[in-house]
Structure formats: structure tokens, C-alpha cells
Motif scaffolding. Structure first.
Motif: not given
Length: 368
Positions: A146-150, A167, A185, A220, A222
Motif C-alpha cells: 500500500d502506498d508503494a513507490l513504483h 504524478d 515505504r 518488491e 522495503r
């Protein structure tokens, strides 16, 4: 009997002693250099993220189980060698042979039972490792994003292209070999390969993920500890595979927001309209030479896509995918003869007079 080693005379022993001392000096110098260089860590045994911690626990379990099995096998072999009796030398009559065989049968049955027990235990341990591996893989795939940086990372020969999508607040931009993420994040990276198979590997953060031409994949992770971490291509991809490093910096959210805002802007005014005569000439050389065909500097006419985006070149710590520190001296040497510093690199030699090269480097030094 032939002495394969042969006699060692005074001259030979002196040479061996000299080589040994020289080897020790080189080893100590390498250790001292490694201790003082303060290179970013690239060590799977020091995780900086939750996924790397899970992988490390699986590694410890595998090491303990395999080490215990290996030690048990060696111990059993040692016991078998000690208890071994040489029956091939028995030359007695048939009655003695029959008596000896009858006495040996109980011992052999015990040995067979021991082998069976050890075999079953080994299979159970291996099945346990398989279960642990599957469970670890499940945990790795369940990271909340959730609210990940892509981001998008493309493996090139031999460097890394990193694309930050735009964005509603900021435009997108590209960088090379070094990128920033906010600590704490989740980060989701789309992996691509433009030429050959590469493998994305940040040992402190996650495991390896192959990058196949024509097949997109994701990884993915963190980063829980702010800092700078080194990564490496883990799949042989050509002559400079070993010199294809990357660096990820985990910033606090405030520092990351500032870095991203700075990277999304075009080159600063001083770089686009340099007041220094030499730097202004360097801008002209860059736009009119082959440099502009391969590289982009946002805000100039250079829009090449074959090489790294150089808009904020001097904000990076290294050049040539981690081969050299990013200094003006190294930039000049790289432009003069890149193959001398990174043999096999696809960057061509730029045939410039020394004065033009100096002007070009002076202007590149303003790209911060």
C-alpha cells in the motif's frame, strides 16, 4: 623413488620467502583499503529490510541443518573406519568361516538399521528445508505494498536505467546506476532487460530476480534502515558483467522528497546558460558533437536515449556503473578513452582536442 618436489636450493627458498612476504603485504594493503574505503555495504548477512531478514533466517536454518548432516556423515564414516575388521585375510577352515559369519550377522543387522534410521532422518530434514523454503517464499510475496513507490529499472550493457514515473505534482525523470527510495515505504520495481539476460540483486534488501528480454517482472522490497546499499548484476551478461554495479540510497521521507523534486527539474540555469566562457563552449561542444546523440540533458537540445540521462550528472557518486568516483579528472579520462577504463563498454571514444575536452568537462561539472 622419485622426489617430485625436488631439492630447494638457497636461491629457490629465497624467492619463495620473497613472494610470501610480498603476498602478505598485498593482502594487508587490500584489507586496509577495504577497511578505510567506506564502500556501501553489499552483504546478505546484514539485512536492511524485512525480506532480506527472512532470507537470512532461511540461510541460517539451511546452514545449521546441512552442517549437522555433514558432521554426522563424517562422524559415522570415522566410526565405520575404526570398527572395520578385515575379513579378507581369514584363511581358516570352513567351520571357522561359518562361525565367524554367524557372529558377524548381528553386527551387520545393527549397521543396516543405523543406515536406515540415518537415511530417514536425512530425508525428513531435506523435506523440512523444502517446507521452510516454500514458507519463506510465501512471506516474501506477502509484503504489503500500500502506498508503494513504483519504479522501472532496465538492465543495459553495462549499466542500469532507472525511470521515475510522473504524478500529478511532479514530472517523471530518469537517472542511471544510482537511485533513491524513502526508508520505511514499500518499493515496487518493474524489471526489464533491453539486450541480454541480467539479474537484479540488492543483497542487503532482497534476493535475486532475473531480467529477461521481452518478459517483464517485478520485485518488491522495503528498506527499514536509512543508508546507501550496493547492488550488482548477478547473471553473466557480457564482458563487463562484474563492473555493473548500482547504488540505492534510503532517505528519510523529507530528504527523499527534496531529492526527487531536484531530480525532476531540468538542468539548473547555470548549466544551461553558463557565464563561464569555457563552460559555455563546453555546452556548445556537447550539443554539436556525438554526445547529444546518446545522452539527454533536459533543457538542452540533447535528447539521446542510448546512454544515461546526464541532467544531474554531478549529483551521482560514481560514473560508468560504479567503476570510477565521479570527479572531473575521471570524467576527462572516461571521455578520452572509455575502453581503457572499462574494456568492452559500448560508449565510443569521443575524438576531441584536449582544449575541447576540458571545456566539455567544465560544463558537465555544472550539472548538479
Amino acid at each position: 623413488m622419485i622426489n617430485l618436489a625436488g631439492p630447494i636450493g638457497p636461491t629457490a627458498s629465497h624467492r619463495i620467502s620473497l613472494l610470501a612476504r610480498r603476498g602478505v603485504r598485498i593482502l594487508l594493503a587490500c584489507v586496509a583499503r577495504g577497511a578505510c574505503a567506506q564502500q556501501p555495504p553489499q552483504d546478505a548477512l546484514h539485512p536492511a529490510g524485512v525480506q532480506a531478514a527472512h532470507i537470512l533466517r532461511l540461510w541460517h536454518l539451511s546452514l545449521i541443518v546441512c552442517g549437522a548432516v555433514f558432521a554426522a556423515v563424517l562422524f559415522a564414516t570415522l566410526i565405520a573406519l575404526v570398527r572395520r575388521t578385515d575379513r579378507s585375510g581369514n584363511t581358516g577352515d570352513d567351520a571357522q568361516s561359518v562361525e565367524h559369519a554367524s557372529l558377524a550377522q548381528p553386527h551387520e543387522r545393527g549397521t543396516q538399521r543405523a543406515v536406515a534410521v540415518v537415511s530417514v532422518a536425512s530425508v525428513a530434514l531435506l523435506l523440512g528445508l523444502i517446507v521452510a523454503d516454500v514458507l519463506t517464499d510465501r512471506v516474501l510475496s506477502r509484503l504489503p505494498v500500500d502506498d508503494a513507490l513504483h519504479l522501472e529499472v532496465t538492465g543495459e550493457q553495462w549499466w542500469w536505467k532507472v525511470d521515475y514515473p510522473g504524478d500529478a505534482q511532479q514530472p517523471g525523470f530518469s537517472t542511471a546506476n544510482e537511485f533513491h527510495v524513502p526508508a520505511g515505504r514499500p518499493v515496487v520495481i518493474a524489471l526489464k532487460a533491453s539486450d541480454v539476460i541480467h539479474s537484479f540483486w540488492m543483497p542487503n534488501l532482497h534476493g535475486k530476480k532475473d531480467m529477461l528480454p521481452g518478459i517483464d517482472s517485478t520485485i518488491e522490497f522495503r528498506v527499514d534502515k536509512p543508508g546507501v546499499y550496493r547492488g550488482q548484476c548477478a547473471e553473466y551478461c557480457g564482458a563487463e558483467h562484474a563492473w555493473m554495479a548500482m547504488f540505492v540510497t534510503a532517505d528519510t521521507p523529507e530528504h527523499y522528497a527534496h531529492w526527487r523534486m531536484q531530480q525532476a527539474t531540468p538542468a539548473v540555469t547555470a548549466a544551461l546558460s553558463p557565464t563561464d566562457v569555457v563552460a559555455r563552449r563546453g555546452l556548445q561542444i556537447f550539443e554539436q558533437s556525438s554526445c547529444a546523440n546518446c545522452h539527454t540533458v533536459r533543457g538542452t537540445s540533447a535528447q539521446g536515449t542510448l546512454g544515461p540521462d546526464l541532467t544531474h550528472l554531478m549529483s551521482r557518486q560514481t560514473i560508468a556503473a560504479g567503476v570510477l568516483p565521479n570527479t572531473q579528472q575521471n570524467l576527462a579520462a572516461w571521455i578520452r578513452d572509455p575502453n581503457a577504463l572499462k574494456p568492452g563498454t559500448t560508449m565510443p571514444t569521443v575524438p576531441l582536442p584536449a582544449s575541447d575536452r576540458q571545456a566539455l568537462v567544465a560544463w558537465l561539472g555544472t550539472l548538479r
